[in-house]
Design a protein around this motif. Structure first.
Motif, PDB file in Angstrom:
ATOM      1  N   PHE A   1      -7.365   2.655   3.116  1.00  0.00           N
ATOM      2  CA  PHE A   1      -6.864   3.346   1.931  1.00  0.00           C
ATOM      3  C   PHE A   1      -7.718   3.005   0.720  1.00  0.00           C
ATOM      4  O   PHE A   1      -8.122   3.871  -0.045  1.00  0.00           O
ATOM      5  CB  PHE A   1      -5.417   2.926   1.662  1.00  0.00           C
ATOM      6  CG  PHE A   1      -4.393   3.943   2.095  1.00  0.00           C
ATOM      7  CD1 PHE A   1      -4.492   5.257   1.706  1.00  0.00           C
ATOM      8  CD2 PHE A   1      -3.316   3.563   2.881  1.00  0.00           C
ATOM      9  CE1 PHE A   1      -3.550   6.199   2.088  1.00  0.00           C
ATOM     10  CE2 PHE A   1      -2.367   4.492   3.270  1.00  0.00           C
ATOM     11  CZ  PHE A   1      -2.484   5.805   2.876  1.00  0.00           C
ATOM     12  N   ILE A   2      -7.988   1.698   0.544  1.00  0.00           N
ATOM     13  CA  ILE A   2      -8.779   1.265  -0.603  1.00  0.00           C
ATOM     14  C   ILE A   2     -10.192   1.826  -0.518  1.00  0.00           C
ATOM     15  O   ILE A   2     -10.803   2.185  -1.514  1.00  0.00           O
ATOM     16  CB  ILE A   2      -8.811  -0.274  -0.681  1.00  0.00           C
ATOM     17  CG1 ILE A   2      -7.409  -0.786  -1.059  1.00  0.00           C
ATOM     18  CG2 ILE A   2      -9.822  -0.756  -1.712  1.00  0.00           C
ATOM     19  CD1 ILE A   2      -7.278  -2.292  -1.045  1.00  0.00           C
TER      20      ILE A   2
ATOM     21  N   TYR B   1      -9.376   6.310  -0.548  1.00  0.00           N
ATOM     22  CA  TYR B   1      -8.269   7.042  -1.141  1.00  0.00           C
ATOM     23  C   TYR B   1      -8.787   8.098  -2.108  1.00  0.00           C
ATOM     24  O   TYR B   1      -9.605   7.815  -2.957  1.00  0.00           O
ATOM     25  CB  TYR B   1      -7.329   6.085  -1.857  1.00  0.00           C
ATOM     26  CG  TYR B   1      -6.038   6.741  -2.244  1.00  0.00           C
ATOM     27  CD1 TYR B   1      -5.160   7.179  -1.273  1.00  0.00           C
ATOM     28  CD2 TYR B   1      -5.710   6.936  -3.566  1.00  0.00           C
ATOM     29  CE1 TYR B   1      -3.976   7.790  -1.603  1.00  0.00           C
ATOM     30  CE2 TYR B   1      -4.527   7.544  -3.918  1.00  0.00           C
ATOM     31  CZ  TYR B   1      -3.664   7.964  -2.934  1.00  0.00           C
ATOM     32  OH  TYR B   1      -2.484   8.575  -3.280  1.00  0.00           O
TER      33      TYR B   1
ATOM     34  N   ASN C   1       0.806  -1.228   0.000  1.00  0.00           N
ATOM     35  CA  ASN C   1       0.000   0.000   0.000  1.00  0.00           C
ATOM     36  C   ASN C   1       0.834   1.270   0.000  1.00  0.00           C
ATOM     37  O   ASN C   1       0.473   2.263  -0.621  1.00  0.00           O
ATOM     38  CB  ASN C   1      -0.966  -0.004   1.190  1.00  0.00           C
ATOM     39  CG  ASN C   1      -0.250  -0.105   2.519  1.00  0.00           C
ATOM     40  OD1 ASN C   1       0.703  -0.867   2.657  1.00  0.00           O
ATOM     41  ND2 ASN C   1      -0.702   0.634   3.496  1.00  0.00           N
TER      42      ASN C   1
ATOM     43  N   LEU D   1      -4.452  -0.585   5.035  1.00  0.00           N
ATOM     44  CA  LEU D   1      -4.612  -0.876   3.617  1.00  0.00           C
ATOM     45  C   LEU D   1      -6.070  -0.823   3.201  1.00  0.00           C
ATOM     46  O   LEU D   1      -6.429  -0.201   2.206  1.00  0.00           O
ATOM     47  CB  LEU D   1      -4.030  -2.249   3.287  1.00  0.00           C
ATOM     48  CG  LEU D   1      -4.274  -2.733   1.853  1.00  0.00           C
ATOM     49  CD1 LEU D   1      -3.632  -1.777   0.862  1.00  0.00           C
ATOM     50  CD2 LEU D   1      -3.734  -4.137   1.652  1.00  0.00           C
TER      51      LEU D   1
ATOM     52  N   ILE E   1      -7.286  -0.870  -6.256  1.00  0.00           N
ATOM     53  CA  ILE E   1      -7.947   0.355  -5.790  1.00  0.00           C
ATOM     54  C   ILE E   1      -9.138   0.704  -6.674  1.00  0.00           C
ATOM     55  O   ILE E   1     -10.282   0.751  -6.231  1.00  0.00           O
ATOM     56  CB  ILE E   1      -6.947   1.531  -5.774  1.00  0.00           C
ATOM     57  CG1 ILE E   1      -5.733   1.201  -4.898  1.00  0.00           C
ATOM     58  CG2 ILE E   1      -7.624   2.805  -5.275  1.00  0.00           C
ATOM     59  CD1 ILE E   1      -4.584   2.181  -5.047  1.00  0.00           C
TER      60      ILE E   1
END
Length: 585
Positions: free
Chosen positions: A329-330, A333, A270, A326, A291
């Motif tokens: 984030f996905i 983001y 990541n 992680l 992503i």
């Protein structure tokens, strides 16, 4: 005077002989075990595919330079003795004698199953994959593919690849291979598997696909200690050294293949994945399936589910469970490429003409410390801040469900059994048809099973997962769970970019792909509770996704292949590779 046959069958010592002499199998001495120069000089890809002269990893550094093998082989040099030892080690792991026989026969003929079908007969390989996609998809892609699995002169290395008209590259550095972690050079199965699906599901020609592993070392000590490991025996490069190496690669790719080459980043850790996507999104045609593909396929399921749950997206409340950095984030983001939550907010903003900031307020996140709320802003990481809304704290997922009363519950926690009986019952208590998406892979890490979702909701839940589940019988009714599989999106998405000559990826193209996938869910699918269409029609699905992505690229002025075709669906179908045998007469 000798015959013409005598001339072509003379060995390097000038001695005439039979066909076997030409290949150096009968008359060769120790000093003559070199490339036979009499007929032709074998080099590069051709040399590796010639069973008479291929030595695999035993080619020396000097031979690799002389015969243009750089980049076509992993960096390690293995002697013939070590190759033999490695094969015997693998062979002795088989318990069934027939398995050992097959392995020995494969070695003798040098025709391993993948070599026979994909390289010797690629049309048969892709025919099998297209015709039996639901059965074979798990074997060439997740979850099985995870089990199979020098700085400078990169441009010269790329030129060693025999195919010149490459259109899509899937590249990994092997640091985060599915749930297996750092596999270093052995992560090559991921780009190979992805590109197989680009061809089988999206119709991209096999010769236009190039799998690449950037070998920057590995932090997996088990691999570093393994005498059979084929990658660089060093700790992973980091910081400026890593950034310069990747930048050299990206520059060489564009120089060698042009502005329209699609580069898909795959299974990077990541801390690198998001930085690379952000850095190159404005200069290259780049895509990250982990992503962007994940976000698009989830949004498609939500759009399709509206036929079952009613209302618009903006009428619903979304609660995400993501325990780690992680997954968060996905989820959210927001700089390079759009995560799941942000893409949902963007779609709602487009449909309502309301600011995306307002739409984010309909989306709630739970991390390891509970509901993300404004009172936690002082301790939150920056990417969580847009999702820290005004609300009383909730210590866990159950409390969050009871407080927020979401209509949609989405799990990306990577942790199994987190959608407990109490959580599902709480969802069912406030929703006639609670939408439950348990997206974590593999099946053992799914937040709940299909059977649990249907049983605990008394058959009212609409369920989809990241890994496949079998149909469930409950109260005399059969429920068919859907699968939010990225393979729905990325093959058609890539085809759409290629066929219109796109030069950049825009978030609106992801929205277009989601809409196209959702439109392929028909009434007979809804009748079974499905929010994704069956994979058996994936080539048709991919053509429609490609058409919508290309249409959006033309609309945004990002397509270079002009003029725009009148019927983009038919054009997509005409561009798709067919694995059907050709007639030669």
């Amino acid at each position: 005077m000798g015959s013409a046959l005598d001339e072509v069958t003379k060995g390097s010592n000038g001695v005439a002989g039979g066909a076997h002499d030409f290949y150096g199998e009968d008359s060769a001495t120790h000093d003559q075990l070199v490339t036979p120069w009499t007929f032709s000089v074998a080099s590069g890809y051709s040399l590796l595919r010639d069973p008479h002269y291929n030595k695999g990893l035993a080619f020396t550094e000097k031979e690799r330079d002389a015969h243009y093998l750089r980049g076509l082989l992993p960096p390690v040099v293995l002697s013939q003795d070590l190759q033999e030892k490695k094969f015997l080690t693998n062979l002795r792991q088989y318990e069934v004698p027939l398995q050992k026989y097959v392995a020995m026969t494969d070695l003798q003929l040098e025709v391993l199953i993948r070599f026979i079908i994909q390289e010797r007969n690629e049309k048969l390989f892709y025919t099998l994959l297209v015709d039996h996609v639901e059965e074979l998809l798990p074997l060439v892609y997740t979850p099985t593919v995870g089990e199979a699995c020098q700085k400078g002169k990169i441009l010269e290395i790329l030129k060693n690849w025999p195919q010149r008209n490459v259109q899509v590259i899937v590249v990994t550095d092997g640091e985060r291979i599915l749930g297996l972690g750092d596999l270093g050079c052995q992560g090559m199965g991921i780009p190979v598997g992805k590109l197989s699906l680009y061809t089988a599901l999206g119709g991209v020609r096999p010769s236009a696909c190039l799998p690449i592993t950037l070998d920057v070392g590995t932090n997996n000590q088990k691999l570093l200690d393994d005498e059979f490991y084929i990658g660089l025996r060093q700790k992973r490069a980091t910081g400026q050294e890593y950034a310069e190496f990747v930048h050299e690669f990206m520059s060489a790719v564009k120089q060698n293949y042009g502005e329209k080459i699609l580069v898909q980043f795959e299974d990077f850790a990541n801390h690198n994945a998001f930085e690379l996507l952000e850095k190159y999104r404005t200069t290259h045609l780049v895509f990250n399936d982990d992503i962007q593909g994940t976000a698009s396929v989830v949004l498609a399921g939500l759009i399709a589910s509206l036929k079952l749950v009613g209302g618009t997206l903006a009428d619903h409340r979304f609660l995400f469970l993501g325990a780690g950095e992680l997954t968060l984030f996905i989820l959210c983001y927001m700089k390079a490429g759009t995560g799941i939550a942000e893409l949902i907010a963007l779609e709602m903003s487009k449909k309502t003409n309301a600011p995306v900031e307002e739409m984010r307020k309909k989306i709630w996140l739970v991390d390891s410390k509970g509901l993300i709320v404004s009172s936690r802003k002082g301790t939150l990481q920056s990417f969580k801040l847009p999702w820290a809304h005004e609300h009383e704290p909730a210590a866990n997922l159950l409390e969050a469900v009871q407080a927020i009363k979401p209509t949609v519950l989405i799990g990306t926690s990577g942790k199994g059994k987190t959608f407990t009986k109490e959580v599902i019952e709480a969802m069912a208590a406030v929703n006639a048809k609670p939408l439950i998406l348990a997206l974590s892979n593999p099946t053992s890490q799914s937040e709940c099973t299909a059977e649990e979702a249907y049983t605990w909701s008394q058959g009212h839940a609409i369920f989809a997962s990241g890994s496949p589940f079998d149909p469930v019988e409950y109260n005399g009714k059969t429920f068919v769970p859907g699968q939010a599989n990225n393979a729905y999106i990325f093959p058609g998405f890539g085809l759409g970019l290629i066929m219109c000559g796109a030069i950049r990826v825009h978030d609106d193209m992801l929205l277009a792909a989601s809409d196209a996938l959702a439109s392929q869910v028909k009434e007979e699918h809804y009748a079974k509770g499905l929010i994704y269409p069956p994979f058996k029609s994936i080539r048709t699905i991919s053509a429609h996704i490609a058409a919508k992505v290309a249409e959006k690229a033309y609309e945004l002025g990002l397509a270079s292949r002009l003029p725009q075709p009148d019927n983009l669906v038919k054009f997509a179908e005409s561009c798709m590779y067919s694995p059907v045998y050709s007639n030669y007469r």
